[in-house]
Design an enzyme around this catalytic site. Sequence first.
Site, PDB file in Angstrom:
ATOM      1  N   TRP A  60      80.480  52.448  19.380  1.00 23.76           N
ATOM      2  CA  TRP A  60      79.814  51.144  19.481  1.00 23.76           C
ATOM      3  C   TRP A  60      78.771  50.980  18.390  1.00 23.76           C
ATOM      4  O   TRP A  60      78.696  49.936  17.743  1.00 23.76           O
ATOM      5  CB  TRP A  60      79.213  50.932  20.866  1.00 23.76           C
ATOM      6  CG  TRP A  60      80.276  50.688  21.896  1.00 23.76           C
ATOM      7  CD1 TRP A  60      80.589  51.489  22.942  1.00 23.76           C
ATOM      8  CD2 TRP A  60      81.192  49.577  21.953  1.00 23.76           C
ATOM      9  NE1 TRP A  60      81.640  50.949  23.656  1.00 23.76           N
ATOM     10  CE2 TRP A  60      82.029  49.786  23.065  1.00 23.76           C
ATOM     11  CE3 TRP A  60      81.388  48.450  21.163  1.00 23.76           C
ATOM     12  CZ2 TRP A  60      83.041  48.897  23.421  1.00 23.76           C
ATOM     13  CZ3 TRP A  60      82.398  47.547  21.508  1.00 23.76           C
ATOM     14  CH2 TRP A  60      83.215  47.785  22.624  1.00 23.76           C
TER      15      TRP A  60
ATOM     16  N   LYS B 106      78.944  46.768  32.522  1.00 24.07           N
ATOM     17  CA  LYS B 106      79.061  48.209  32.661  1.00 24.07           C
ATOM     18  C   LYS B 106      78.351  48.662  33.943  1.00 24.07           C
ATOM     19  O   LYS B 106      78.946  49.280  34.802  1.00 24.07           O
ATOM     20  CB  LYS B 106      78.476  48.942  31.440  1.00 24.07           C
ATOM     21  CG  LYS B 106      79.073  48.516  30.108  1.00 24.07           C
ATOM     22  CD  LYS B 106      80.524  48.920  29.965  1.00 24.07           C
ATOM     23  CE  LYS B 106      81.267  48.237  28.828  1.00 24.07           C
ATOM     24  NZ  LYS B 106      80.673  48.318  27.517  1.00 24.07           N
TER      25      LYS B 106
ATOM     26  N   ASP C  10      70.913  49.474  22.048  1.00 24.86           N
ATOM     27  CA  ASP C  10      72.056  49.017  22.839  1.00 24.86           C
ATOM     28  C   ASP C  10      72.150  49.958  24.035  1.00 24.86           C
ATOM     29  O   ASP C  10      72.553  51.116  23.895  1.00 24.86           O
ATOM     30  CB  ASP C  10      73.328  49.066  21.994  1.00 24.86           C
ATOM     31  CG  ASP C  10      74.576  48.679  22.774  1.00 24.86           C
ATOM     32  OD1 ASP C  10      74.463  48.401  23.985  1.00 24.86           O
ATOM     33  OD2 ASP C  10      75.667  48.656  22.173  1.00 24.86           O
TER      34      ASP C  10
HETATM   35  C1  PLP Z   1      81.004  47.828  26.210  1.00 22.13           C
HETATM   36  C2  PLP Z   1      79.970  48.055  25.195  1.00 22.13           C
HETATM   37  C3  PLP Z   1      79.730  47.123  24.171  1.00 22.13           C
HETATM   38  C4  PLP Z   1      80.537  45.855  24.018  1.00 22.13           C
HETATM   39  O1  PLP Z   1      80.242  44.989  25.070  1.00 22.13           O
HETATM   40  P1  PLP Z   1      80.800  43.489  25.154  1.00 22.13           P
HETATM   41  O2  PLP Z   1      79.915  42.904  26.194  1.00 22.13           O
HETATM   42  O3  PLP Z   1      82.235  43.582  25.500  1.00 22.13           O
HETATM   43  O4  PLP Z   1      80.570  42.860  23.812  1.00 22.13           O
HETATM   44  C5  PLP Z   1      78.725  47.391  23.270  1.00 22.13           C
HETATM   45  N1  PLP Z   1      77.989  48.512  23.371  1.00 22.13           N
HETATM   46  C6  PLP Z   1      78.188  49.431  24.330  1.00 22.13           C
HETATM   47  C7  PLP Z   1      77.337  50.649  24.383  1.00 22.13           C
HETATM   48  C8  PLP Z   1      79.174  49.217  25.280  1.00 22.13           C
HETATM   49  O5  PLP Z   1      79.383  50.117  26.249  1.00 22.13           O
END
Ligand code: PLP
Length: 362
Positions: free
Chosen positions: A104, A199, A175
């Site tokens: 990511w 998540k 993130d």
């Molecule tokens: C799933 C995920 C993303 C992408 O998320 P979206 O909401 O689908 O854009 C980005 N960073 C991490 C750490 C993730 O687990």
Amino acid sequence: MGERFFNFSAGPATLPLPVLERIRDDLPSLAGVGASVLEISHRSAHFGEILESAKDGISRLLGLPDTHKVLFVPGGARLQFSMVPMNLLRGSGKRADYILTGSWGRKAVPEAELEGDVRVCWSGEPDGYSTVPAAGEIADLGADAAYVHVTSNETIEGVQFTEVPDTGATPLVCDASSEFLSRPIAVDRYALLYAGAQKNVGPAGVTIVIVREDLLERVPAGLHTMLDYRNWVKHDSLINTPPAFAIYVVNLVTRWLIEEIGGLAAMQKRNEAKAARLYELIDSSDGYYRGHARADARSKMNVTFRLADADLEARFLEEAAARGLSGLKGHRSVGGIRASIYNAMPPEGVAALCDFMTEFRA
Ligand SMILES: *Cc1c(COP(=O)(O)O)cnc(C)c1O
């Protein structure tokens, strides 16, 4: 109702059963409203209460100081890969430092490069993203940078920082999508933190962005309305029609964390016990199950491992599914097995997985 499996999917992911039951009960008509949350105006007092409650729940759980604001932004975590550099890098005359501990973080870099100078100051790629940098390992981390970007838990490879790096006076951007509200954090250390809800805290459709307000003085002129953090703060996340249902579910999840779990310290304890049980089984399997991440960088949320070969992994997944253990296939980019054991995965689910893994090996 059909039987519920133990759902180890990485995202969208399992939600607490009491939250799902509450959604079911509320769905035709929200108490005192006479209509579904799916049908009411986002400018109504009722939705205003839901929004306030969701912000309050997140703030209380994290112990958020007044310096930071909670925003609800659509577009997924990946829109933040773009909004962060648009707002904080463009026109700054500085570079941004990115620490890459997995897939990511790597995807965030090219988006930032569209806005300015980017330095990848640490990358776990040569080691197949199996670890994180040690404290103090990165030379001049954040020196003269607009910000440092880090991914606190890499969902695909299953590596997690125990503690995010210290960036001193340089803004730290994180993130936290796949570990948000899974444990207490020193939230005042973050200038900006974002997390896609699907998540750990809700359904797809909304991303929680927590921003330290003084950061917004750096936002350059000329950004599109919807991409400028200042507008999200000014309009309290209601620039346009928000993902109201997703925000409503996030609110219920925060209430569940506060009232039924007892806050983030209690949640952390439960999450650590679940992860320890699974990793102990992997470590005591004489190499039958091989963990991907180095022991000190193992994720408490996404447990990644392999078996001897792809055929055996396919059989593992098939037999697990027959036992009501679903969503265990590793991300298509890395293969193997991934057990996502977010907040809402009950200890009984992990116990059932461990029992299955012991039997499968035998
Ligand atoms: C799933 C995920 C993303 C992408 O998320 P979206 O909401 O689908 O854009 C980005 N960073 C991490 C750490 C993730 O687990």
